[in-house]
Design a protein around this motif. Sequence first.
Motif, PDB file in Angstrom:
ATOM      1  N   ALA A   1      -8.005   9.142 -11.340  1.00  0.00           N
ATOM      2  CA  ALA A   1      -7.530  10.491 -11.654  1.00  0.00           C
ATOM      3  C   ALA A   1      -8.069  11.533 -10.689  1.00  0.00           C
ATOM      4  N   ALA A   2      -9.317  11.362 -10.272  1.00  0.00           N
ATOM      5  CA  ALA A   2      -9.933  12.343  -9.375  1.00  0.00           C
ATOM      6  C   ALA A   2      -9.326  12.311  -7.975  1.00  0.00           C
ATOM      7  N   GLN A   3      -8.612  11.236  -7.630  1.00  0.00           N
ATOM      8  CA  GLN A   3      -8.018  11.111  -6.298  1.00  0.00           C
ATOM      9  C   GLN A   3      -6.508  11.302  -6.294  1.00  0.00           C
ATOM     10  N   ASP A   4      -5.909  11.233  -7.459  1.00  0.00           N
ATOM     11  CA  ASP A   4      -4.452  11.314  -7.556  1.00  0.00           C
ATOM     12  C   ASP A   4      -3.956  12.676  -7.066  1.00  0.00           C
ATOM     13  N   GLY A   5      -3.128  12.661  -6.043  1.00  0.00           N
ATOM     14  CA  GLY A   5      -2.567  13.891  -5.507  1.00  0.00           C
ATOM     15  C   GLY A   5      -3.497  14.693  -4.624  1.00  0.00           C
ATOM     16  N   VAL A   6      -4.681  14.163  -4.341  1.00  0.00           N
ATOM     17  CA  VAL A   6      -5.664  14.881  -3.531  1.00  0.00           C
ATOM     18  C   VAL A   6      -5.512  14.459  -2.073  1.00  0.00           C
ATOM     19  N   PRO A   7      -5.095  15.371  -1.208  1.00  0.00           N
ATOM     20  CA  PRO A   7      -4.936  15.001   0.209  1.00  0.00           C
ATOM     21  C   PRO A   7      -6.253  14.493   0.795  1.00  0.00           C
ATOM     22  N   GLY A   8      -6.163  13.439   1.558  1.00  0.00           N
ATOM     23  CA  GLY A   8      -7.342  12.874   2.191  1.00  0.00           C
ATOM     24  C   GLY A   8      -8.107  11.885   1.357  1.00  0.00           C
ATOM     25  N   SER A   9      -7.734  11.712   0.085  1.00  0.00           N
ATOM     26  CA  SER A   9      -8.432  10.735  -0.761  1.00  0.00           C
ATOM     27  C   SER A   9      -8.049   9.321  -0.347  1.00  0.00           C
ATOM     28  N   VAL A  10      -8.883   8.358  -0.725  1.00  0.00           N
ATOM     29  CA  VAL A  10      -8.585   6.953  -0.417  1.00  0.00           C
ATOM     30  C   VAL A  10      -7.292   6.533  -1.104  1.00  0.00           C
ATOM     31  N   LEU A  11      -7.103   6.940  -2.352  1.00  0.00           N
ATOM     32  CA  LEU A  11      -5.891   6.572  -3.084  1.00  0.00           C
ATOM     33  C   LEU A  11      -4.638   7.076  -2.381  1.00  0.00           C
ATOM     34  N   GLU A  12      -4.650   8.340  -1.990  1.00  0.00           N
ATOM     35  CA  GLU A  12      -3.462   8.877  -1.325  1.00  0.00           C
ATOM     36  C   GLU A  12      -3.251   8.225   0.031  1.00  0.00           C
ATOM     37  N   PHE A  13      -4.345   7.809   0.688  1.00  0.00           N
ATOM     38  CA  PHE A  13      -4.157   7.105   1.958  1.00  0.00           C
ATOM     39  C   PHE A  13      -3.490   5.747   1.730  1.00  0.00           C
ATOM     40  N   TYR A  14      -3.908   5.008   0.687  1.00  0.00           N
ATOM     41  CA  TYR A  14      -3.256   3.734   0.395  1.00  0.00           C
ATOM     42  C   TYR A  14      -1.767   3.936   0.171  1.00  0.00           C
ATOM     43  N   ARG A  15      -1.415   4.961  -0.597  1.00  0.00           N
ATOM     44  CA  ARG A  15       0.005   5.221  -0.828  1.00  0.00           C
ATOM     45  C   ARG A  15       0.737   5.510   0.482  1.00  0.00           C
ATOM     46  N   GLU A  16       0.090   6.303   1.339  1.00  0.00           N
ATOM     47  CA  GLU A  16       0.692   6.633   2.630  1.00  0.00           C
ATOM     48  C   GLU A  16       0.850   5.385   3.493  1.00  0.00           C
ATOM     49  N   MET A  17      -0.180   4.553   3.525  1.00  0.00           N
ATOM     50  CA  MET A  17      -0.145   3.364   4.378  1.00  0.00           C
ATOM     51  C   MET A  17       0.861   2.339   3.853  1.00  0.00           C
ATOM     52  N   LEU A  18       0.933   2.201   2.540  1.00  0.00           N
ATOM     53  CA  LEU A  18       1.914   1.273   1.965  1.00  0.00           C
ATOM     54  C   LEU A  18       3.337   1.753   2.241  1.00  0.00           C
ATOM     55  N   ALA A  19       3.557   3.056   2.170  1.00  0.00           N
ATOM     56  CA  ALA A  19       4.891   3.587   2.474  1.00  0.00           C
ATOM     57  C   ALA A  19       5.241   3.354   3.941  1.00  0.00           C
ATOM     58  N   PHE A  20       4.257   3.536   4.819  1.00  0.00           N
ATOM     59  CA  PHE A  20       4.497   3.305   6.247  1.00  0.00           C
ATOM     60  C   PHE A  20       4.826   1.845   6.510  1.00  0.00           C
ATOM     61  N   ARG A  21       4.111   0.941   5.872  1.00  0.00           N
ATOM     62  CA  ARG A  21       4.410  -0.485   6.049  1.00  0.00           C
ATOM     63  C   ARG A  21       5.820  -0.792   5.545  1.00  0.00           C
ATOM     64  N   ARG A  22       6.177  -0.235   4.396  1.00  0.00           N
ATOM     65  CA  ARG A  22       7.463  -0.523   3.786  1.00  0.00           C
ATOM     66  C   ARG A  22       8.622  -0.029   4.657  1.00  0.00           C
ATOM     67  N   MET A  23       8.425   1.105   5.355  1.00  0.00           N
ATOM     68  CA  MET A  23       9.514   1.665   6.166  1.00  0.00           C
ATOM     69  C   MET A  23       9.479   1.183   7.614  1.00  0.00           C
ATOM     70  N   THR A  24       8.538   0.292   7.940  1.00  0.00           N
ATOM     71  CA  THR A  24       8.382  -0.178   9.309  1.00  0.00           C
ATOM     72  C   THR A  24       8.581  -1.689   9.355  1.00  0.00           C
ATOM     73  N   PRO A  25       9.773  -2.162   9.651  1.00  0.00           N
ATOM     74  CA  PRO A  25      10.020  -3.611   9.646  1.00  0.00           C
ATOM     75  C   PRO A  25       9.055  -4.397  10.517  1.00  0.00           C
ATOM     76  N   ALA A  26       8.609  -3.810  11.622  1.00  0.00           N
ATOM     77  CA  ALA A  26       7.688  -4.535  12.505  1.00  0.00           C
ATOM     78  C   ALA A  26       6.396  -4.901  11.788  1.00  0.00           C
ATOM     79  N   LEU A  27       5.956  -4.076  10.836  1.00  0.00           N
ATOM     80  CA  LEU A  27       4.725  -4.376  10.102  1.00  0.00           C
ATOM     81  C   LEU A  27       4.936  -5.436   9.032  1.00  0.00           C
TER      82      LEU A  27
END
Length: 535
Positions: A430-456
């Motif tokens: 809860a303390a990381q949800d929606g907080v820019p720069g948090s580890v949780l938000e980075f995982y979401r960002e990285m997973l989205a990047f992997r999902r939209m990048t066929p090469a990965l």
Amino acid sequence: MAEWWRGSVTYQVYPRSFQDSNGDGIGDLVGITARLPHLAALGVDAVWLSPIFKSPMADMGYDVSDYTDVDPLFGDLAAFDAMVAQAHALGLKVIIDQVISHSSDQHAFFRESRQSRDNPRADWYVWADANPDGSPPTNWLSVFGGSAWEWDARRRQYYLHNFLPSQPDFNFHNPAVQDWALEVLRFWLERGVDGFRLDTVNYYFHDDQLRSNGPMPTRDNRPPVNPYDLQDHVFSKSRPENTGWLERMRALTDEYPDRTMVGEVGDAAWRNVAIMAEYTQPGRLHMAYSFDMLGPEFTAGHFREKIEGFFAGAPDGWPMWAFSNHDVIRHASRWASHGAPDAVAKLASAMLLSFEGSVCLYQGEEAGQVETEVLFEELTDPPGIRFWPDYKGRDGCRTPMVWDASEHGGFSEVKPWLPVKAPQLARNVAAQDGVPGSVLEFYREMLAFRRMTPALQVGRTRFFDLPEPVLGFARGDGLACVFNLSARPVVLTATGALIDGAPCHAAHLDAGRLLLGANGFAFLRPDGGLGLSAG
């Protein structure tokens, strides 16, 4: 979707520790169902459940007494079906553990087998006579300490157990055992599961001549905490007959569309890649789950060696990589000396989700969770109790998921089966949800990047020749991934440009010079290659 598993990301749930819904301090299926939206929002493709079958819980569910029913601790079959339905509604696949190399000694089959040497299931487990001096038939050792053989007074024979004495090994040399195990798999396939994580997949067969193991080549003069590590286990596991059995399981799984099998391969580090390659040949496992990145090694050379080694040995095979699971110290703690906690957690996420193969995340790592310091009196894990304090067991990575900062982390309203402590509460979801720069938000960002990048997901890997502590490789055409595995800045020469919107950390590219700060990483569209500069 055909081959959905190739390049997929699976999230491992340890059911006892994910979410308690009924106030008994133990996680359950209803609790898992309630938390599935978290996994969907995270961006994973599948959820893997550690065992939820009926069990005396001597090894926390890895000692099964009924393979086609749910333990009341977790719920019932109706709760399981509801969980699967909700997962599918959210676009998540469901993979379940199958622990069929051994059962509980409370299983009806073993109770029958131990009654005599001539009953219908007398040969369903591995039985052997004592040596003339009364000693066990071989020198094989248990992973959990002591001999792998236990004397049974009724049969006046020893039975084999690679783990606890209460976990007798099935005899897969008996075709009837194989036939029964296939029906177990069919039962769960018919209930709609999308695949199996096969526990101890290289332990099914033993040497039918009962030859003793030789010594493992030692690396130093100090004996290990567990003498199991002194043996080269060539006769007690990883036997050649195993591949035929894998092919039978694969043939059954292939009867059902879009299903997958991933096998847990555990052997000596220098042999593991070869076994993974052998087991993922066409017609066997879809994926092999690797132990090669679950240790203390944190160098560019180590990660490169394991990835290149796998694909050199199995060009048509497919690995599943992980940094943490329910059996090892969490990687945020294992690798803590390599940088600041959040920086190492983000670096690990960026690397793992860039590797060629499929990926498995362990619950809590998306919040940068660290290992729990568990006191001896708090332990539940048998090997931890046996080898304390030099080996503290696996409870430290199995403590409850921390959802918020309340007393028990939002996991339960009562004291949990393992403690939730302050260092874990500090890394709640809860303390990381929606907080820019948090580890949780980075995982979401990285997973989205992997999902939209066929090469990965499916692009082949070509490593750049960069010195430590830099790991760099190309995935497919036009994507370069570069990581600084240290807390000191490094400078590379680079042509190309940083990818707009791609995750990055402590990275700056200007006039052909790429500066990576402490634990920095970047994704680039290269126009040439990467090289190390002097400064």
